[in-house]
Scaffold this motif. Structure first.
Motif, PDB file in Angstrom:
ATOM      1  N   ALA A   1      64.890  -1.685 -44.584  1.00 26.45           N
ATOM      2  CA  ALA A   1      63.553  -2.069 -45.059  1.00 26.45           C
ATOM      3  C   ALA A   1      63.526  -2.150 -46.586  1.00 26.45           C
ATOM      4  CB  ALA A   1      62.509  -1.064 -44.553  1.00 26.45           C
ATOM      5  N   ALA A   2      64.214  -1.234 -47.256  1.00 31.51           N
ATOM      6  CA  ALA A   2      64.265  -1.251 -48.722  1.00 31.51           C
ATOM      7  C   ALA A   2      65.037  -2.469 -49.221  1.00 31.51           C
ATOM      8  CB  ALA A   2      64.908   0.042 -49.236  1.00 31.51           C
TER       9      ALA A   2
ATOM     10  N   LEU B   1      57.921  -0.588 -45.106  1.00 26.12           N
ATOM     11  CA  LEU B   1      58.699   0.504 -45.687  1.00 26.12           C
ATOM     12  C   LEU B   1      57.874   1.791 -45.688  1.00 26.12           C
ATOM     13  CD1 LEU B   1      61.226   1.581 -47.131  1.00 26.12           C
ATOM     14  CD2 LEU B   1      60.194   0.788 -49.283  1.00 26.12           C
TER      15      LEU B   1
END
Length: 153
Positions: free
Chosen positions: A22-23, A55
């Motif tokens: 997600a990052a 996130l």
């Protein structure tokens, strides 16, 4: 070795992989410059906001597991000297979540072009904080696992 510590370490590793993905998605998006037209910028901001929300959702779940799912208590139980580091990690959780939510609000507000660069910098800073936090957690888990195995004697 405590089966609980090993199980927790495995779950943390899986969660760190999801958070890492997600990052990375957010970082890739932030590093890609939106086209000049307002519509493109608006679409980019919506994508950034959605990525920040995703996130943030992963982080809330992950941090709750760490704080209330036994990870931190088990770490301190096995390695009482780790208590100050565990407390710093808990403080990081609050800082990271608050900053994530603040940046999401900035993206939702439709930041003007003049603030886009600032938003990008702040998101990249957040991702760096998160990276350092995850690295510190991983080191702590490894150290506690090694202590539990008795290999640091």
């Amino acid at each position: 070795m405590s089966t609980l510590i090993k199980s927790i370490a495995e779950q943390l590793q899986q969660e760190h992989q999801m958070i890492g993905a997600a990052a990375k998605e957010l970082k890739d998006l932030v590093e890609r410059r939106p086209a000049s037209p307002h519509e493109e910028q608006s679409s980019w901001l919506n994508s950034v906001r959605d990525s920040l929300l995703s996130l943030g959702s992963h982080l809330k779940t992950h941090f709750a597991f760490e704080e209330f799912g036994g990870f931190m208590e088990e770490v301190v139980g096995v390695s009482p000297n780790a208590s100050p580091q565990v407390e710093r990690l808990k403080q990081d959780h609050q800082t990271i979540l608050a900053e994530s939510e603040r940046l999401c609000r900035m993206a939702r507000a439709g930041s003007p072009s003049s603030e886009i660069l600032q938003l990008r910098k702040k998101i990249l800073h957040l991702l760096e904080l998160l990276n350092r936090h995850e690295h510190a957690e991983n080191e702590l888990v490894q150290r506690v696992l090694m202590d539990d195995l008795g290999t640091t004697d």
